[in-house]
Design a protein around this motif. Structure first.
Motif, short mmCIF file in Angstrom:
data_model
loop_
_atom_site.label_atom_id
_atom_site.label_comp_id
_atom_site.label_asym_id
_atom_site.label_seq_id
_atom_site.Cartn_x
_atom_site.Cartn_y
_atom_site.Cartn_z
N GLU A 49 61.13 35.43 6.31
CA GLU A 49 59.74 35.19 5.95
C GLU A 49 58.87 36.45 6.02
O GLU A 49 57.80 36.50 5.42
N ASP A 50 59.34 37.45 6.76
CA ASP A 50 58.44 38.53 7.15
C ASP A 50 58.54 39.80 6.32
O ASP A 50 57.56 40.56 6.24
N PHE A 51 59.69 40.07 5.71
CA PHE A 51 59.90 41.37 5.11
C PHE A 51 60.14 41.29 3.60
O PHE A 51 61.21 40.87 3.15
N PRO A 52 59.16 41.70 2.79
CA PRO A 52 59.41 41.83 1.36
C PRO A 52 60.48 42.91 1.14
O PRO A 52 60.60 43.86 1.91
N GLU A 79 56.20 44.36 7.24
CA GLU A 79 55.76 42.97 7.30
C GLU A 79 54.24 42.84 7.27
O GLU A 79 53.70 41.81 6.87
N GLN A 80 53.53 43.88 7.68
CA GLN A 80 52.07 43.85 7.68
C GLN A 80 51.47 44.45 6.40
O GLN A 80 50.36 44.09 6.02
N ASP A 81 52.19 45.35 5.77
CA ASP A 81 51.70 46.03 4.56
C ASP A 81 52.84 46.09 3.55
O ASP A 81 53.71 46.94 3.65
N GLU A 82 52.82 45.19 2.57
CA GLU A 82 53.94 45.09 1.65
C GLU A 82 54.07 46.28 0.70
O GLU A 82 55.03 46.37 -0.05
N ASN A 83 53.11 47.19 0.74
CA ASN A 83 53.20 48.40 -0.07
C ASN A 83 53.77 49.59 0.71
O ASN A 83 53.97 50.66 0.15
#
Length: 217
Positions: free
Chosen positions: A183-186, A160-164
């Motif tokens: 909303e939080d997790f790609p 959730e903080q770093d989508e990579n």
């Protein structure tokens, strides 16, 4: 309709609720009974693509089919068979468990069957944009017999903080349930090497205005 036993234990919600409380996502095997999984697998296997529709991206006026971003077929789920009714009832029980234990204020649940033919995928995305959607929790239930590493189609969840940064990569094996904050997790679906089935769903809150439920969604 015959009654289908939905769960494998008397306390099916404990681990999923604890996971969401602790880290915002959960991947669980054996959440539903084999009886329900087999019935749902039979339901989606009998659906011809002619009775499904090409999935799109976006909602309402922004909805469009974009095959280079998403290429699965879907059919929304209504309680028209014993299996679908049992699944929706079970998810309603899970919704109440989230509300009682985590006070999430979840209003309802919507879901659709998803079919990824060979070569289909869904690029990295989030299921809801902050402040612009009523989707709070996403769910994915996998319905694939004897799925192997060579079959592709993994579900990939990102931080959730770093989508990579990958949180985890999971094969879509039969009976596996993923739940995560919308909303939080790609997340993405990697290219399937054979037909891949699942049920995607969302627990929602009620963003009603003047008796118009979920305006603009």
């Amino acid at each position: 309709m015959s009654v289908i036993q939905p769960f494998t234990s008397h306390t099916p919600f404990d681990q999923v609720v604890a996971d969401i409380c602790e880290k915002g996502w959960s991947v669980t095997d054996g959440f539903f009974s084999e009886e329900l999984i087999e019935a749902l697998l039979a339901d989606i296997s009998e659906l011809d693509n002619a009775y499904m529709k090409q999935a799109g991206v976006g909602r309402s006026n922004d909805h469009q089919v974009v095959l280079n971003r998403r290429s699965d077929y879907i059919r929304w789920i209504d309680p028209v068979t014993s299996a679908r009714a049992a699944f929706l009832d079970a998810m309603s029980e899970l919704r109440l468990a989230f509300n009682r234990r985590l006070f999430m204020g979840l209003w309802d649940y919507e879901a659709h069957f998803a079919r990824y033919e060979e070569g289909a995928f869904y690029e990295k995305h989030v299921d809801a944009f902050k402040g612009k959607s009523n989707r709070v929790l996403s769910t994915v239930l996998y319905l694939n017999e004897a799925w192997g590493d060579q079959d592709g189609g993994d579900f990939v969840l990102f931080d959730e903080q770093d989508e990579n940064k990958e949180v985890g990569r999971y094969a879509p094996i039969k009976g596996r349930l993923a739940v995560f904050l919308s909303e939080d997790f790609p997340h993405e679906v990697l290219t399937a090497k054979r037909t891949r089935h699942s049920i995607a769903g969302w627990f929602r809150v009620n963003n009603s205005i003047q008796n118009n439920v979920d305006p603009g969604q």
